[in-house]
Scaffold this motif. Structure first.
Motif, PDB file in Angstrom:
ATOM      1  N   ASP A   1       0.828  -1.206   0.000  1.00 59.92           N
ATOM      2  CA  ASP A   1       0.000   0.000   0.000  1.00 59.92           C
ATOM      3  C   ASP A   1       0.861   1.254   0.000  1.00 59.92           C
ATOM      4  OD1 ASP A   1      -2.249  -1.449   0.120  1.00 59.92           O
ATOM      5  OD2 ASP A   1      -2.500  -1.290   2.310  1.00 59.92           O
ATOM      6  N   SER A   2       2.065   1.110   0.492  1.00 59.00           N
ATOM      7  CA  SER A   2       2.890   2.292   0.704  1.00 59.00           C
ATOM      8  C   SER A   2       4.338   2.008   0.299  1.00 59.00           C
ATOM      9  CB  SER A   2       2.766   2.687   2.181  1.00 59.00           C
ATOM     10  OG  SER A   2       3.732   3.596   2.545  1.00 59.00           O
ATOM     11  N   PRO A   3       4.551   1.847  -1.033  1.00 63.50           N
ATOM     12  CA  PRO A   3       5.922   1.551  -1.474  1.00 63.50           C
ATOM     13  C   PRO A   3       6.844   2.749  -1.246  1.00 63.50           C
ATOM     14  CG  PRO A   3       4.480   1.878  -3.372  1.00 63.50           C
ATOM     15  CD  PRO A   3       3.610   1.955  -2.154  1.00 63.50           C
ATOM     16  N   PRO A   4       8.131   2.509  -1.109  1.00 62.28           N
ATOM     17  CA  PRO A   4       9.052   3.634  -0.963  1.00 62.28           C
ATOM     18  C   PRO A   4       9.135   4.422  -2.269  1.00 62.28           C
ATOM     19  CG  PRO A   4      10.273   1.609  -1.313  1.00 62.28           C
ATOM     20  CD  PRO A   4       8.823   1.213  -1.201  1.00 62.28           C
ATOM     21  N   ALA A   5       9.557   5.697  -2.173  1.00 60.98           N
ATOM     22  CA  ALA A   5       9.821   6.479  -3.379  1.00 60.98           C
ATOM     23  C   ALA A   5      11.034   5.861  -4.080  1.00 60.98           C
ATOM     24  CB  ALA A   5      10.129   7.919  -2.996  1.00 60.98           C
ATOM     25  N   VAL A   6      11.015   5.862  -5.416  1.00 62.50           N
ATOM     26  CA  VAL A   6      12.165   5.356  -6.171  1.00 62.50           C
ATOM     27  C   VAL A   6      12.654   6.486  -7.077  1.00 62.50           C
ATOM     28  CG1 VAL A   6      13.033   3.573  -7.733  1.00 62.50           C
ATOM     29  CG2 VAL A   6      11.195   3.007  -6.126  1.00 62.50           C
ATOM     30  N   HIS A   7      13.926   6.841  -6.961  1.00 63.27           N
ATOM     31  CA  HIS A   7      14.496   7.929  -7.760  1.00 63.27           C
ATOM     32  C   HIS A   7      15.734   7.450  -8.508  1.00 63.27           C
ATOM     33  CE1 HIS A   7      12.161  11.048  -5.724  1.00 63.27           C
ATOM     34  NE2 HIS A   7      12.458  10.452  -4.587  1.00 63.27           N
ATOM     35  N   VAL A   8      16.004   8.097  -9.644  1.00 59.72           N
ATOM     36  CA  VAL A   8      17.307   7.927 -10.283  1.00 59.72           C
ATOM     37  C   VAL A   8      18.281   8.848  -9.551  1.00 59.72           C
ATOM     38  CG1 VAL A   8      18.639   8.176 -12.427  1.00 59.72           C
ATOM     39  CG2 VAL A   8      16.239   7.434 -12.513  1.00 59.72           C
ATOM     40  N   ALA A   9      19.512   8.402  -9.379  1.00 59.39           N
ATOM     41  CA  ALA A   9      20.520   9.206  -8.686  1.00 59.39           C
ATOM     42  C   ALA A   9      20.579  10.607  -9.285  1.00 59.39           C
ATOM     43  CB  ALA A   9      21.890   8.536  -8.775  1.00 59.39           C
ATOM     44  N   GLY A  10      20.439  11.635  -8.434  1.00 65.08           N
ATOM     45  CA  GLY A  10      20.325  13.014  -8.914  1.00 65.08           C
ATOM     46  C   GLY A  10      21.619  13.580  -9.468  1.00 65.08           C
ATOM     47  N   LEU A  11      22.741  13.024  -9.043  1.00 61.86           N
ATOM     48  CA  LEU A  11      24.033  13.546  -9.488  1.00 61.86           C
ATOM     49  C   LEU A  11      24.524  12.819 -10.727  1.00 61.86           C
ATOM     50  CD1 LEU A  11      25.637  13.803  -5.937  1.00 61.86           C
ATOM     51  CD2 LEU A  11      24.591  15.650  -7.275  1.00 61.86           C
ATOM     52  N   GLY A  12      23.707  11.892 -11.212  1.00 61.27           N
ATOM     53  CA  GLY A  12      24.044  11.176 -12.445  1.00 61.27           C
ATOM     54  C   GLY A  12      25.359  10.455 -12.334  1.00 61.27           C
ATOM     55  N   ASP A  13      26.051  10.464 -13.437  1.00 63.10           N
ATOM     56  CA  ASP A  13      27.287   9.717 -13.581  1.00 63.10           C
ATOM     57  C   ASP A  13      28.426  10.284 -12.731  1.00 63.10           C
ATOM     58  OD1 ASP A  13      27.860   7.440 -14.841  1.00 63.10           O
ATOM     59  OD2 ASP A  13      28.684   8.376 -16.657  1.00 63.10           O
ATOM     60  N   LEU A  14      28.279  11.540 -12.307  1.00 65.75           N
ATOM     61  CA  LEU A  14      29.371  12.179 -11.552  1.00 65.75           C
ATOM     62  C   LEU A  14      29.267  11.925 -10.055  1.00 65.75           C
ATOM     63  CD1 LEU A  14      29.908  15.681 -13.234  1.00 65.75           C
ATOM     64  CD2 LEU A  14      31.225  13.576 -13.507  1.00 65.75           C
ATOM     65  N   GLY A  15      28.175  11.276  -9.613  1.00 67.64           N
ATOM     66  CA  GLY A  15      27.920  11.108  -8.181  1.00 67.64           C
ATOM     67  C   GLY A  15      29.087  10.473  -7.430  1.00 67.64           C
ATOM     68  N   GLY A  16      29.642   9.413  -8.012  1.00 73.43           N
ATOM     69  CA  GLY A  16      30.736   8.715  -7.342  1.00 73.43           C
ATOM     70  C   GLY A  16      31.948   9.615  -7.147  1.00 73.43           C
ATOM     71  N   ALA A  17      32.291  10.378  -8.178  1.00 74.04           N
ATOM     72  CA  ALA A  17      33.466  11.249  -8.100  1.00 74.04           C
ATOM     73  C   ALA A  17      33.206  12.430  -7.152  1.00 74.04           C
ATOM     74  CB  ALA A  17      33.847  11.751  -9.496  1.00 74.04           C
ATOM     75  N   LEU A  18      31.975  12.991  -7.200  1.00 70.34           N
ATOM     76  CA  LEU A  18      31.629  14.087  -6.282  1.00 70.34           C
ATOM     77  C   LEU A  18      31.667  13.607  -4.834  1.00 70.34           C
ATOM     78  CD1 LEU A  18      28.683  15.678  -8.288  1.00 70.34           C
ATOM     79  CD2 LEU A  18      30.830  16.820  -7.682  1.00 70.34           C
ATOM     80  N   GLY A  19      31.177  12.383  -4.619  1.00 73.01           N
ATOM     81  CA  GLY A  19      31.198  11.813  -3.271  1.00 73.01           C
ATOM     82  C   GLY A  19      32.617  11.562  -2.803  1.00 73.01           C
ATOM     83  N   ALA A  20      33.478  11.135  -3.719  1.00 77.86           N
ATOM     84  CA  ALA A  20      34.875  10.903  -3.356  1.00 77.86           C
ATOM     85  C   ALA A  20      35.526  12.217  -2.929  1.00 77.86           C
ATOM     86  CB  ALA A  20      35.628  10.277  -4.524  1.00 77.86           C
ATOM     87  N   ALA A  21      35.176  13.308  -3.633  1.00 80.08           N
ATOM     88  CA  ALA A  21      35.730  14.616  -3.256  1.00 80.08           C
ATOM     89  C   ALA A  21      35.271  15.020  -1.851  1.00 80.08           C
ATOM     90  CB  ALA A  21      35.337  15.675  -4.288  1.00 80.08           C
ATOM     91  N   LEU A  22      34.083  14.531  -1.441  1.00 77.74           N
ATOM     92  CA  LEU A  22      33.602  14.833  -0.077  1.00 77.74           C
ATOM     93  C   LEU A  22      34.487  14.194   0.987  1.00 77.74           C
ATOM     94  CD1 LEU A  22      29.716  14.317  -0.408  1.00 77.74           C
ATOM     95  CD2 LEU A  22      30.913  16.493  -0.152  1.00 77.74           C
ATOM     96  N   LEU A  23      35.228  13.139   0.627  1.00 73.70           N
ATOM     97  CA  LEU A  23      36.138  12.509   1.587  1.00 73.70           C
ATOM     98  C   LEU A  23      37.198  13.499   2.040  1.00 73.70           C
ATOM     99  CD1 LEU A  23      36.799   9.095  -0.209  1.00 73.70           C
ATOM    100  CD2 LEU A  23      35.546   9.387   1.931  1.00 73.70           C
TER     101      LEU A  23
END
Ligand SMILES: [Zn+2]
Length: 332
Positions: free
Chosen positions: A305-327
């Motif tokens: 009755d209440s499935p979770p929201a499903v989204h495509v990653a908002g940062l696209g293909d750069l998400g991994g590299a942007l997250g690494a820079a957050l380290l």
């Protein structure tokens, strides 16, 4: 990600590098203190050699991104690397990275890369940094709890509870090795019936080769040769789907069913608010497949009755590299 204050704020003293080290490609970004991308570059991950060759390729990719940003790599405040395998952030080593060439033992990636680029290097788990980027900057910003699903060479997962990554005893979130078929197909990890055995891009490619050997036809491998690639990239899968290739559709349909099954099982256990679908294939196939994954989850959701929201990653293909820079941020 354009900052209006770019011209008036001198952020060049505080530039960071971020590297997403994938089984297929190395993505590098150079960002300023506001997380705006000042330069980016990507190169294919070496398919032969060993860790030293991968480190050299990372350094070369970062130099290209730094050039685009107009800085020397040695002027970077720091460099973060999101890597597959077993990461020891304290000692800066990566072990057992199955998707990287010749990476059987443990390699001091942080020290080696720091020597080559002339800036301090910090390591993190590839999937973990990508989901933390989504939580900080992307599609996860409005949620307290979520599940990250990274559909790429393998299937990665990450769990965020009350806005904090849940690491368990160190490796929580191995969604790719959730069992979706008891005694099913052999997974690259050696076990049977894992989600990754049906939906990881390398498993999908192996299955495509098997079916071709049995006489099926497909444009997949012709497209691979045309593009002068040695494996089936996300772009090739997307193109084959667009051309109506029956075998590509069959394998992607199987992958979507498997992801729906595995993710729904994880939701039944965790009941998080949202699912973020990233990874090379996840981002490339985008919204239509986000909808199909959500539909494939439904039959298996206990609380349908209440499935979770499903989204495509908002940062696209750069998400991994942007997250690494957050380290780098963490140590600043
Ligand atoms: Zn497995």
């Amino acid at each position: 990600m354009i900052s209006a204050e770019r011209e008036t704020t001198d952020t060049t003293t505080d530039m960071r590098g971020g590297i997403d080290l994938g089984g297929t490609k190395i993505q590098a970004v150079v960002v300023d203190a506001a997380h705006d991308v000042r330069g980016e570059a990507k190169q294919p991950t070496p398919t032969a050699g060993g860790p030293a060759d991968v480190a050299a390729a990372i350094a070369a990719t970062l130099r290209e991104a730094a050039d685009a940003a107009g800085v020397e790599t040695s002027a970077l405040h720091g460099v973060g690397v999101g890597s597959p395998g077993e990461i020891d952030a304290a000692s800066g080593t990566v072990g057992q990275a199955r998707n990287l060439p010749g990476w059987e033992g443990t390699f001091p990636l942080a020290d080696e890369l720091a020597r080559q680029v002339g800036a301090p290097v910090r390591l993190g788990n590839d999937v973990q940094v990508a989901i933390e980027a989504e939580v900080a900057l992307g599609a996860g910003r409005e949620y307290g709890s979520l599940l990250g699903v990274f559909w790429g060479t393998g299937i990665g997962g990450a769990i965020v509870l009350d806005r904090r990554s849940w690491l368990g005893r160190g490796i929580a979130g191995e969604l790719g090795h959730v069992v979706v078929v008891q005694d099913g197909r052999r997974c690259p990890c050696g076990r049977l019936g894992c989600l990754e055995a049906y939906a990881g891009r390398s498993s999908m490619e192996a299955r495509a080769r098997e079916l071709v050997a049995q006489g099926r036809t497909t444009v997949l491998f012709e497209l691979m040769e045309e593009k002068q690639r040695t494996r089936l990239t996300s772009g090739i899968w997307a193109r084959a789907l667009k051309q109506g290739d029956a075998l590509a559709h069959q394998l992607v349909d199987e992958a979507v069913e498997a992801i729906g099954t595995g993710v729904a099982s994880a939701i039944n256990l965790l009941d998080v608010e949202a699912v973020i679908v990233g990874g090379g294939l996840g981002v490339r196939l985008g919204e239509p497949y986000r909808d199909r994954i959500a539909a494939a989850m439904l039959p298996h959701l206990f609380n349908d009755d209440s499935p979770p929201a499903v989204h495509v990653a908002g940062l696209g293909d750069l998400g991994g590299a942007l997250g690494a820079a957050l380290l780098v941020e963490e140590t600043a």
